[in-house]
Structure formats: structure tokens, C-alpha cells
Design a protein around this motif. Structure first.
Motif, PDB file in Angstrom:
ATOM      1  N   UNK A 426     -16.478 -18.953 -50.679  1.00 13.92           N
ATOM      2  CA  UNK A 426     -17.775 -18.825 -50.007  1.00 13.92           C
ATOM      3  C   UNK A 426     -17.759 -19.505 -48.641  1.00 13.92           C
ATOM      4  N   UNK A 427     -17.242 -20.731 -48.592  1.00 11.74           N
ATOM      5  CA  UNK A 427     -17.227 -21.455 -47.316  1.00 11.74           C
ATOM      6  C   UNK A 427     -16.210 -20.874 -46.340  1.00 11.74           C
ATOM      7  N   UNK A 428     -15.249 -20.099 -46.831  1.00 10.78           N
ATOM      8  CA  UNK A 428     -14.268 -19.480 -45.947  1.00 10.78           C
ATOM      9  C   UNK A 428     -14.627 -18.072 -45.522  1.00 10.78           C
ATOM     10  N   UNK A 429     -15.769 -17.578 -45.975  1.00 10.74           N
ATOM     11  CA  UNK A 429     -16.198 -16.213 -45.638  1.00 10.74           C
ATOM     12  C   UNK A 429     -16.834 -16.209 -44.255  1.00 10.74           C
ATOM     13  N   UNK A 430     -16.267 -15.416 -43.359  1.00  9.20           N
ATOM     14  CA  UNK A 430     -16.814 -15.343 -42.000  1.00  9.20           C
ATOM     15  C   UNK A 430     -17.894 -14.283 -41.838  1.00  9.20           C
ATOM     16  N   UNK A 431     -18.228 -13.591 -42.919  1.00 13.34           N
ATOM     17  CA  UNK A 431     -19.284 -12.587 -42.872  1.00 13.34           C
ATOM     18  C   UNK A 431     -18.852 -11.224 -42.384  1.00 13.34           C
ATOM     19  N   UNK A 432     -17.568 -11.061 -42.048  1.00 14.74           N
ATOM     20  CA  UNK A 432     -17.111  -9.775 -41.521  1.00 14.74           C
ATOM     21  C   UNK A 432     -16.947  -8.720 -42.605  1.00 14.74           C
ATOM     22  N   UNK A 433     -16.727  -9.155 -43.824  1.00 18.80           N
ATOM     23  CA  UNK A 433     -16.516  -8.210 -44.917  1.00 18.80           C
ATOM     24  C   UNK A 433     -15.109  -7.663 -45.000  1.00 18.80           C
ATOM     25  N   UNK A 434     -14.254  -8.029 -44.056  1.00 22.26           N
ATOM     26  CA  UNK A 434     -12.879  -7.493 -44.030  1.00 22.26           C
ATOM     27  C   UNK A 434     -11.846  -8.510 -44.487  1.00 22.26           C
ATOM     28  N   UNK A 435     -12.286  -9.715 -44.875  1.00 23.25           N
ATOM     29  CA  UNK A 435     -11.344 -10.751 -45.275  1.00 23.25           C
ATOM     30  C   UNK A 435     -10.823 -10.525 -46.694  1.00 23.25           C
ATOM     31  N   UNK A 436      -9.580 -10.871 -46.887  1.00 23.28           N
ATOM     32  CA  UNK A 436      -9.040 -10.911 -48.242  1.00 23.28           C
ATOM     33  C   UNK A 436      -9.377 -12.258 -48.864  1.00 23.28           C
ATOM     34  N   UNK A 437      -9.124 -12.383 -50.162  1.00 24.96           N
ATOM     35  CA  UNK A 437      -9.391 -13.650 -50.828  1.00 24.96           C
ATOM     36  C   UNK A 437      -8.533 -14.758 -50.240  1.00 24.96           C
ATOM     37  N   UNK A 438      -7.293 -14.442 -49.924  1.00 26.66           N
ATOM     38  CA  UNK A 438      -6.390 -15.440 -49.333  1.00 26.66           C
ATOM     39  C   UNK A 438      -6.917 -15.884 -47.969  1.00 26.66           C
ATOM     40  N   UNK A 439      -7.435 -14.927 -47.170  1.00 28.65           N
ATOM     41  CA  UNK A 439      -7.993 -15.274 -45.859  1.00 28.65           C
ATOM     42  C   UNK A 439      -9.170 -16.241 -46.016  1.00 28.65           C
ATOM     43  N   UNK A 440      -9.998 -15.998 -47.011  1.00 24.02           N
ATOM     44  CA  UNK A 440     -11.143 -16.883 -47.233  1.00 24.02           C
ATOM     45  C   UNK A 440     -10.688 -18.278 -47.634  1.00 24.02           C
ATOM     46  N   UNK A 441      -9.655 -18.342 -48.456  1.00 24.99           N
ATOM     47  CA  UNK A 441      -9.151 -19.644 -48.865  1.00 24.99           C
ATOM     48  C   UNK A 441      -8.569 -20.414 -47.680  1.00 24.99           C
ATOM     49  N   UNK A 442      -7.955 -19.688 -46.755  1.00 30.23           N
ATOM     50  CA  UNK A 442      -7.381 -20.335 -45.575  1.00 30.23           C
ATOM     51  C   UNK A 442      -8.464 -20.961 -44.703  1.00 30.23           C
ATOM     52  N   UNK A 443      -9.614 -20.298 -44.620  1.00 30.85           N
ATOM     53  CA  UNK A 443     -10.684 -20.768 -43.749  1.00 30.85           C
ATOM     54  C   UNK A 443     -11.705 -21.648 -44.460  1.00 30.85           C
ATOM     55  N   UNK A 444     -11.446 -21.987 -45.723  1.00 28.26           N
ATOM     56  CA  UNK A 444     -12.435 -22.687 -46.547  1.00 28.26           C
ATOM     57  C   UNK A 444     -12.678 -24.104 -46.064  1.00 28.26           C
TER      58      UNK A 444
END
Length: 831
Positions: A426-444
Motif C-alpha cells: 500500500x505504501x509503495x503504490x504510486x497510484x499509476x495502476x501499472x506497478x507490479x507487486x515487486x515494484x510496490x515493495x521496492x517503493x514501500x
């Protein structure tokens, strides 16, 4: 008469003329607001103390009263640099060269040769306006930066008081940078300790630890901790199986080292106590699993932080080399470094080998013997003590009528894992809708996810316990009849409130005992939450001092000392992975923070290591090779000579990945051996093991793995002797060799210690205790029973009357299996 419209025009023209005249005659008003120094060799900014003979760059910050361009001015800013009143440099800045007035000024490079206080002063002059500012610094030789660290280590080993040791280390460092005892005392309190408390990231950690401790307190009150021990008693019957479950728990909770340490330590402690595993061994299993697994798994709270540091240095490389021979994104470089992180890999190999064999060596073997030989089910002599020197006793045990069920621990822990995983995404979600789960974890945002997830799990646990009723040693979920019955009794109680007699009160209380009651009321939950938090107050004090100690290590310049070594032109670039690992380990050991070490090391090493590992060409006239710039014209361009010339046009990818991995792995290794590491402190806290005992027993393993990581890992792979896969295999062989040939069983026929301890016994003066323990090992092996602890008061706590002991144990050459465990482990009574 002049028309009104013309008067308006004239007034406007007059106002414009006055404004233009004012602007044209405006004079600059400039001041020097601050001065800070940057170490030129390591590029560490805003240094607090100067090292003798080491050059530093002086930067002055400027403030302008009004950012108005003055056409009448010469627009030539003149500056001068003074050290102790002697001019060191001067120069000018042409304001016409910039579209905006400068906010900072590079005032030149200087050095100091003598230890003591030095005043750095910067003066500026613009037309008739002059301004100046100065700042006092202390200087000393670079080697003196080890003094606070030495104080911590010496005091910790001699006094066995970690709080005193850390506090004195901070105090000595503050005296070094201020020059007086009184100023050092004030600086220690109002700067370093206060900043350790006020740091936002530290605040997240404080709250996470407190909430986690509160959650454990609630679980303990519900009977969940005892319940999981009961549930596993048919499966976990030996020391080996108890340690295996603890290791497996550490692997499963891979997403964060803090959560891993606290959850695994607190939940496995009753189980390992019942199987006579020392608290030192539990703390080691928990601590040595948490950071290695969290640092190498691509989905964890570490990933985003590590990737951000790597990407920052990659951007610098891409700015000078648009087509490098390395991956160009932080995540892909992170993946490439996993196979080079030999310390993490070897440690995760060593742990199951030790557990499966039942062997140990050094202080850990002694700790295990002190627990197993005397049948201790309280964690052994390494268990944490209270202020009176007694084994910690919980004031938060479940009531006698509470059924101890395993699900009251498993459900909150599962929900904790689910919440943290969800919140990391959730905290790694940039709101674009195009992120993978791994991308979200990277930005968390790991700190926020841990904080929110822990409190959510605590609230969920309270709700889970409120829907359970206890009655006649059983649990009833959603007891509707009970809810109705309690409501009726409540109304009846309210109705009779003013006419109740003492006899009626007694009858009501007797009826209440017959009815089912809620497993844990809200007031009980709040009390348990606070009691859980109360347990870890001492650990928070130590953690605060550890952070302050790490800050003072950097302030006196210990990081710069090692940074200068890495920047040396005399180094063979093939040794950079090894040196990066060793120096990162030392810095992490000294500062107690693996993340802080990464932050220090990456800007120091990554770009220079890439440039040093090959020839990078930014022009057609000059080439950089092995730190030396040489003209292309000096090289014979005949194709036969070029074929033999050992260079390429890009940095060596394997060296770059090896250096990156060396920093990441070295930070973990130093963290494991450091007495001021946050994870070391948390592991000892969660396992309720004394901190110094945990450090003393874990450090030999950490140093052993680090040594082999260098010998069969970083050195051969850096020189291209063999691949990382072969290095991993060689590391496994080395770990297996030590387990088989240098480690020893806790219980054996001869009582022999491992080879290192046997050598120590030959030279030690005070060895009677260890020799007596050796004889007791023989007795325990021959009789198949633990030696009575009452006869061995010299190596146990003074007050042993409350310690439960197993009466019969089956002892073999690889461990201890209980056949008649004490009530402590399997009855719903205080642990």
C-alpha cells in the motif's frame, strides 16, 4: 486645469521613475550565515572534527537581504579564508555570471597540522559591504577516532554494563569534539542523545517496538504463548527440533528483520526453554537469521532502501558513461549482487548445520552445556535478570481458569504478517495502476508499514479474544447464550444496585463463576498491553545510547578514516570487493547500524570502484587506468600491442557487483558482531537474553563466517579465480568442516570442549568453573540425567529456588531429549 486621466498617467510615470531610481541606487546587503567543512578525500560533508594533515573544503552559506540586482555595483564579490587568523585563500565571484545571487560560496581548501581548537573564518566584501563569520573546530590525528569505540569495548568487557559502556563512549567522543569535559557533558545530552530520541525514523522504531511488545503481552495473557508450546510438544521433543522450528520461523518472516527478530524470539522462547536450549542460542538463531534473509530476498523492507542507494550511484556513472557494461537500474543490480553476498549465504548455511549436528564451539558451547547439563528450563544462566539479579518473572501470566490454546498466538501473528505485507504494498503504490507487486515493495515505506501493521494486529488480537468465552477449561466462540446471559445479569445487577445485601453479593459472585466469561476483557487487554511494553524499557534505553554512540563514531571521523583507505591509489582494484566488505563490517561494528553503513559506504566506493576496475574514456585524448590518467598518444596503437594491453573501455561488471555486495554483506556482518547494533539489542530483548552474553556467544560465529567469506568468497571471485557458484560451494564445505572438526557436542563421553576452548584452557588462569563443567558433562552422559543444579551454585544465579527442572532426560551424543518435562513447559502456569 489638467484632466484627471492625464494626472493618473503622470502619477504612474513619476512612481515608475522613483522606483527605477531606487533600484538603481540599491546596495547589496549580504551576510555569511553559516560555515561547514567537507572532507576532500572522502567527500563526507559537514564534518564535526578535523583530522590533522587531511585537506578539507570550506563552504560558506550566504544570505541576501533583498535579491535585487544592483547596476551601480561592481558585482564582484571578494572572499577570504582564514584559519586561526592566518589567511589561507582568497578569490572573487562575478555576480554577472549567474542569473541569481549565490547562496553558497566555495572558500577554498585548507589543512591543519596540530591538534587542538582551530577557528575557521570566512570574510566577504562587496563594494562597501563586508560580512564575516567563523566556527570553531577541534582537530586530532585520524587514529584518535578509534578512542570512543575502544572505550565502549573495554568497558563492556570489564564491567559487563552495556549502558555504562555506551554512555561513556558517547561522553568521551563528545569531549573530543568539544575540547572540555563540561561542554562534552552538555553536548552528549542536548545534542547526541536528544537527537537520537528526536529522529523521526528512530521514533518509528520506538513505537514499532513498543506496539510489538504490547502485542506479545496480549498474546501472553491470552495463554497463546503457552498454548503453542503445548500444541508442539508432540512434535518438538528435543533441542534440535526446537531450534529448527525457531530457524524456520525466521525464514518464514523474511520481509523485515525487526519483525522477524521480535516475533520469532518472543514466540519461540517458551518452546526452547522447555527443550533446554540456552537463551544465547535462541538469540543467535533469531538474530543471525533475520538480517541475512531480509537483506537478500527481493521482497522485503530492505529492498527499497538498498535500491535507492544503488540507483543514486548508478545515475552518477550514467552521467559520465552512457553505455556502461553493468545493469542500469537499481533493482537489476540488486539481483546481480545476491550471488556475491557470501556472508549472508554462508551464515544461512552454517545455522542449519549447527542445529542438525547438535554441535557448537566457543562461548556458545559453554552456554549450551550450562543449560543442558543442569537441566535448566529457564533459559540457563544467560537469561536476562531483573534489578535484583533474579531471573525475569512475568507479571502478565494467564489466569488459572484460562485455557491455553495455540490459535490465540497463531492468529495474531498471521494477521501481523498479512497486515505488514499489505501495508508494504500500500505504501509503495504510486497510484499509476501499472506497478507490479515487486515494484510496490521496492517503493514501500517500511517504517510506516511496520508501525501501522503492528498496532492493527494488536487491535485485531483484542477483538479476537473478545469473541471467545472460557468455561470449564474450554473455549466457546460467539457464545450467544452467554452474551444474553451476561446482559440479563447486568440488568439484574443494575436493578438491585441499591437494595443488594452482602449475602446477595456473595450469591451473585458464586453464580458468575458458573457462567462462561470472556477470554480477555478490554481492561485486561489494556493492562497486558502496557505490561508488555514495560518489559522492554531497558532495551529502549540501550537502543537510544547505541544510536547516539553510532552518531559520535561518525562525528569523530571513524567513517572518514576507512573511506581514505578505500580511496587510496595504491590499491589493486581486484581487492576492492574484499576491502569494501571488511571496511563496511568495521563501520557497522563501530556504529551499530547496517543501514547507516550502507549510506556512508555507497557514495564513497561505488563510482570509484567502477572507474578503477577498467578504462573509462570521456574524451579521445585521455584514458583512466588503475587510478592513473595517461594520454592516448603514449600508447602504441599497433593492434598487436593493444591485444596484449590489459584494459577495456568500461568498468568491470563483476568487480562493481562484488563491491556493491561487499558493502551490503559487510554491513550485516558488522551488525551481527556489534554490541551497539539495534538488531542485536532487539534479539536479546525478544529472547530475554542478557545483551553481553548474546554478543559474546554470537560474535565468534559472525567472525568465522566473515573470515571464510573473504578467503573463499570475495578474494577469489574478485580476482576471477572461479565463479560465485563455486564460491558458494566452497563456503558450504568450509562451514561443514568447522561443524564436523572444530565444533563439539554439548553432551559427550569425555566432556571435551571444542579445539578453541581447549586451547584457551591451557593458558587461562581462572578455569576451575570450566573444568568442573567438563566433569559434569561426563556425569550427565554416563547417568542420562541432569546434574543437580543446587550443587553448582558457582555457575548459576544465586537464587535458584524458583527454577523448574526436568527430572529425567535421555541424553545422546547430539543433544538432549526430555521424556518428563517440567510443569513449566506444559501446564498453564507462569513461565
Amino acid at each position: 486645469m489638467i484632466p484627471r486621466s492625464k494626472l493618473s498617467v503622470l502619477a504612474g510615470l513619476l512612481g515608475f521613475a522613483i522606483q527605477a531610481i531606487t533600484f538603481a541606487s540599491a546596495a547589496y546587503d549580504v551576510s555569511v550565515s553559516n560555515i561547514y567543512l567537507t572532507d576532500t578525500e572522502t567527500e563526507v560533508e559537514d564534518i564535526v572534527a578535523i583530522h590533522n594533515s587531511k585537506p578539507f573544503n570550506v563552504t560558506a552559506e550566504l544570505e541576501w537581504a533583498e535579491e535585487i540586482y544592483d547596476e551601480a555595483s561592481s558585482n564582484l564579490l571578494v572572499w577570504q579564508l582564514f584559519i586561526d587568523g592566518t589567511q589561507q585563500a582568497e578569490g572573487t565571484v562575478d555576480l554577472n555570471d549567474s542569473r541569481a545571487l549565490p547562496t553558497s560560496l566555495n572558500a577554498g581548501i585548507s589543512t591543519v597540522e596540530k591538534s587542538g581548537e582551530h577557528v575557521v573564518e570566512v570574510k566577504v566584501q562587496l563594494d562597501e559591504v563586508t560580512a564575516e563569520n567563523d566556527r570553531a573546530y577541534r582537530s586530532f590525528n585520524a587514529g584518535a577516532s578509534f578512542v570512543p569505540l575502544i572505550f565502549v569495548l573495554v568497558l563492556a568487557s570489564t564491567t559487563q554494563m552495556v549502558e555504562l559502556s555506551l554512555g561513556m563512549g558517547v561522553f568521551v567522543g563528545c569531549c573530543m569534539i568539544t575540547g572540555t569535559i563540561t561542554a562534552g557533558f552538555r553536548t552528549m545530552l542536548d545534542t547526541y542523545i536528544l537527537e537520537a530520541l528526536a529522529n523521526v525514523d528512530h521514533g518509528f522504531v520506538y513505537l514499532f517496538i513498543l506496539f510489538m511488545a504490547g502485542l506479545v503481552g496480549i498474546i501472553e495473557k491470552s495463554g497463546g504463548l503457552i498454548g503453542i508450546t503445548h500444541a508442539l510438544k508432540d512434535y518438538v521433543k528435543s533441542s534440535k527440533s526446537a531450534q529448527s522450528v525457531s530457524f524456520f520461523a525466521g525464514i518464514v518472516i523474511f520481509f523485515d528483520d525487526y519483525a522477524n527478530t521480535l516475533v520469532a524470539g518472543a514466540s519461540m522462547r517458551p518452546l526452547t526453554d522447555a527443550c533446554m536450549v540456552s537463551r544465547e542460542k535462541l538469540a543467535f538463531v533469531v538474530d543471525a537469521t533475520a538480517a541475512p534473509i531480509a537483506s537478500i530476498v527481493p521482497i522485503s523492507s530492505w529492498v527499497g532502501f538498498e535500491i535507492s542507494l544503488i540507483q543514486a550511484e548508478l545515475d552518477k556513472i550514467l552521467a559520465s558513461d552512457s553505455d556502461p557494461d553493468i545493469k542500469t537500474t537499481g533493482f537489476t543490480v540488486f539481483l546481480e549482487t545476491i550471488k556475491y553476498r557470501y556472508y549472508c549465504i554462508y551464515m544461512l548455511m552454517l545455522m542449519p548445520l549447527l542445529i542438525a549436528s547438535g554441535r557448537d564451539f566457543g562461548p556458545m558451547l559453554i552456554a549450551e552445556r550450562r543449560t543442558k547439563v543442569y537441566g535448566r528450563t529457564d533459559g540457563g544462566p544467560g537469561a536476562a535478570l531483573n534489578a535484583e539479579g533474579e531471573v525475569l518473572k512475568s507479571n502478565n501470566t494467564p489466569s488459572e481458569d484460562t485455557p491455553c490454546k495455540w490459535w490465540n498466538m497463531v492468529f495474531p501473528i498471521v494477521m501481523l504478517v498479512v497486515y505488514i505485507f499489505y501495508l508494504l504494498a500500500y505504501t509503495g503504490d504510486d497510484g499509476s495502476g501499472s506497478q507490479s507487486f515487486v515494484d510496490k515493495m521496492q517503493n514501500a515505506d517500511a517504517y510506516s508499514a511496520l508501525l501501522w501493521g503492528t498496532m492493527a494486529a494488536a487491535l485485531t488480537a483484542v477483538g479476537f479474544y473478545l469473541i471467545q468465552d472460557k468455561h470449564m477449561d474450554r473455549i466457546i466462540f460467539f457464545n450467544v447464550k452467554g452474551y444474553i446471559s451476561r446482559a440479563k445479569r447486568g440488568f439484574a445487577s443494575l436493578k438491585n444496585k441499591f437494595r443488594r445485601t452482602p449475602d446477595q453479593d456473595e450469591n451473585t459472585e458464586g453464580e458468575e463463576e458458573v457462567h462462561a466469561r470472556v477470554l480477555m476483557s478490554y481492561s485486561e487487554a489494556m493492562t497486558s498491553f502496557l505490561l508488555g511494553m514495560e518489559k522492554i524499557f531497558g532495551a529502549i534505553v540501550v537502543l537510544t545510547l547505541a544510536w547516539a554512540s553510532g552518531a559520535i563514531m561518525s562525528a569523530v571521523g571513524l567513517d572518514r578514516f576507512f573511506g581514505e583507505i578505500l580511496k587510496s591509489d595504491a590499491l589493486d582494484y581486484r581487492m576492492l570487493p574484499t576491502l569494501s566488505f571488511i571496511i563496511a563490517m568495521i563501520i557497522a561494528f563501530a556504529t551499530g547500524t547496517s543501514w547507516g553503513t550502507m549510506t556512508i559506504m555507497f557514495p564513497l566506493v561505488l563510482v570509484p570502484s567502477y572507474e578503477a576496475s577498467g578504462v573509462s574514456s570521456s574524451s579521445n585524448d585521455w584514458l583512466t587506468f588503475s587510478h592513473k590518467v595517461i594520454p592516448v598518444s603514449s600508447i602504441n596503437m599497433d593492434h598487436r600491442d593493444i591485444a596484449c594491453f590489459p584494459f577495456n573501455t568500461q568498468g568491470n561488471a563483476n568487480i562493481f557487483y562484488g563491491v556493491t555486495a561487499g558493502i551490503l554483506a559487510g554491513a550485516v556482518a558488522g551488525d551481527h558482531a556489534s554490541p551497539i547494533s539495534d538488531t542485536t539489542i532487539l534479539a536479546s530483548m525478544a529472547s530475554e537474553c542478557t545483551l553481553l552474553n548474546h554478543v559474546k556467544t554470537q560474535a565468534p560465529y559472525a567472525l568465522l563466517v566473515a573470515l571464510w567469506s573473504v578467503l573463499v568468497g570475495t578474494i577469489p571471485s574478485g580476482r576471477g579465480a572461479y565463479s560465485s557458484g563455486i564460491a558458494a560451494l566452497m563456503g558450504f564445505v568450509a562451514m561443514l568442516f568447522h561443524v564436523v572438526f572444530t565444533a563439539e557436542f554439548a553432551i559427550n563421553k569425555t566432556g571435551r570442549y571444542d579445539i578453541f576452548t581447549e586451547i584457551y584452557l591451557r593458558f587461562a588462569r581462572e578455569k576451575d568453573e570450566l573444568l568442573q563443567l567438563k566433569e559434569d558433562v561426563k556425569i550427565a552422559y554416563e547417568t542420562g540425567e541432569p546434574v543437580e543444579m543446587a550443587l553448582k551454585k558457582s555457575i548459576t544465579h544465586e537464587d535458584t529456588k524458583d527454577v523448574s527442572m526436568s527430572k529425567t532426560v535421555v541424553i545422546d551424543r547430539i543433544g538432549v531429549t526430555e521424556t518428563n518435562r517440567s510443569a513449566t513447559a506444559h501446564e498453564c502456569v507462569p513461565i
